[in-house]
Write an enzyme that holds these catalytic residues in place. Structure first.
Site, PDB file in Angstrom:
ATOM      1  N   THR A  27       0.914  -0.957   0.077  1.00  0.00           N
ATOM      2  CA  THR A  27       0.185   0.010   0.178  1.00  0.00           C
ATOM      3  C   THR A  27       0.886   1.275  -0.066  1.00  0.00           C
ATOM      4  O   THR A  27       2.213   1.158   0.128  1.00  0.00           O
ATOM      5  CB  THR A  27      -0.839   0.156   1.188  1.00  0.00           C
ATOM      6  N   ALA A  56       3.082  -1.266   4.705  1.00  0.00           N
ATOM      7  CA  ALA A  56       2.402  -0.090   5.307  1.00  0.00           C
ATOM      8  C   ALA A  56       3.326   1.185   5.526  1.00  0.00           C
ATOM      9  O   ALA A  56       4.468   1.066   5.941  1.00  0.00           O
ATOM     10  CB  ALA A  56       1.986  -0.363   6.594  1.00  0.00           C
ATOM     11  N   ILE A  82       7.341  -2.126   7.215  1.00  0.00           N
ATOM     12  CA  ILE A  82       7.267  -0.704   7.269  1.00  0.00           C
ATOM     13  C   ILE A  82       7.805  -0.156   6.069  1.00  0.00           C
ATOM     14  O   ILE A  82       9.128  -0.382   5.686  1.00  0.00           O
ATOM     15  CB  ILE A  82       7.883  -0.050   8.400  1.00  0.00           C
ATOM     16  N   LYS A  83       6.982   0.687   5.109  1.00  0.00           N
ATOM     17  CA  LYS A  83       7.464   1.323   4.168  1.00  0.00           C
ATOM     18  C   LYS A  83       7.859   2.586   4.447  1.00  0.00           C
ATOM     19  O   LYS A  83       7.526   3.482   5.054  1.00  0.00           O
ATOM     20  CB  LYS A  83       6.441   1.290   2.991  1.00  0.00           C
ATOM     21  N   VAL A  84       9.171   2.970   3.978  1.00  0.00           N
ATOM     22  CA  VAL A  84      10.031   4.359   4.180  1.00  0.00           C
ATOM     23  C   VAL A  84      10.453   4.737   2.853  1.00  0.00           C
ATOM     24  O   VAL A  84      11.027   4.238   2.111  1.00  0.00           O
ATOM     25  CB  VAL A  84      11.182   3.937   5.098  1.00  0.00           C
TER      26      VAL A  84
END
Ligand code: G3P
Length: 215
Positions: A27, A56, A82-84
């Site tokens: 996402t 996310a 965790i999307k960074v």
């Protein structure tokens, strides 16, 4: 190659998951906004629908705030990644997450040197955006090829997640280039199983079978 669906639409996700087509979900803030739903609630439902990595994305820009926001996202489900964003602050946050065994996906990557920094930071996945490079008349697939070569040269373990996919040929080319994962919009995912000659062949087989039963 692993297939992820690039979506926050729980109906789309459930449909392709039930077909066994996806190994995970990505996402991003735009997709979450498009869903019109609470981020935590929709991510929780997605994690229940697909037994695989669920990316996310944080919206913070400072590494300490990314860390705090990411830790909240990680509480939603064990499968949350965790999307960074690919920034210096993002790389600092990735190193911190990585040191604590929290999986990360560095997004908005548009150069091989950015991808090199991502691997050195210990990210779980890197998301080079093919379509957005193609959109500005730049060869997005060349980026995938360069990253595959660099990661092979140094045996980096970061998975290459081909993103910003616009059509089935992107999936084919990413597979030929050796990307580990492709994250695909629902519409494109539904296109790759079908072929007009397959449909025509089935029609001929069934008609011939029916004729043989009427002898
Ligand atoms: O979600 C990450 C990426 O796949 C989105 O790309 O260009 O379709 O917005 P795009």
């Amino acid at each position: 190659m692993k297939f992820f669906i690039d979506s926050a639409d729980i109906q789309e996700i459930r449909m392709v998951s039930q077909l066994g087509l996806v190994d995970g979900v990505t996402t991003n803030p735009s997709l979450i906004a498009k869903s019109g739903r609470n981020r935590k609630e929709v991510l929780k439902e997605i994690c229940e629908a697909v037994k695989g990595p669920i990316s996310a994305e944080v919206n913070s820009l400072k590494s300490d705030e990314m860390y705090t926001e990411g830790m909240e996202l990680a509480k939603i489900h064990d499968n949350i990644v965790i999307k960074v964003p690919m920034t210096e602050e993002g790389l600092v946050a990735v190193r911190r997450f990585s040191s604590e065994g929290i999986k990360t996906n560095v997004t908005l990557v548009f150069s091989a040197l950015q991808a090199l920094l991502v691997a050195k930071a210990g990210a779980t996945m890197v998301s080079p955006f093919i379509g957005r490079l193609d959109d500005i008349s730049t060869d997005g697939m060349k980026l995938i090829e360069d990253i595959v070569r660099i990661y092979d040269n140094y045996d980096f373990q970061t998975e290459i997640l081909a993103a910003s996919i616009r059509h089935p040929v992107h999936i084919l080319q990413a597979a030929l280039a050796g990307a580990d994962i492709c994250t695909v919009p629902y519409k494109t995912l539904k296109q790759i199983a079908s072929h007009p000659l397959t449909d025509k062949g089935i029609e001929i087989f069934i008609n011939d079978w029916k004729k043989s039963q009427n002898v």
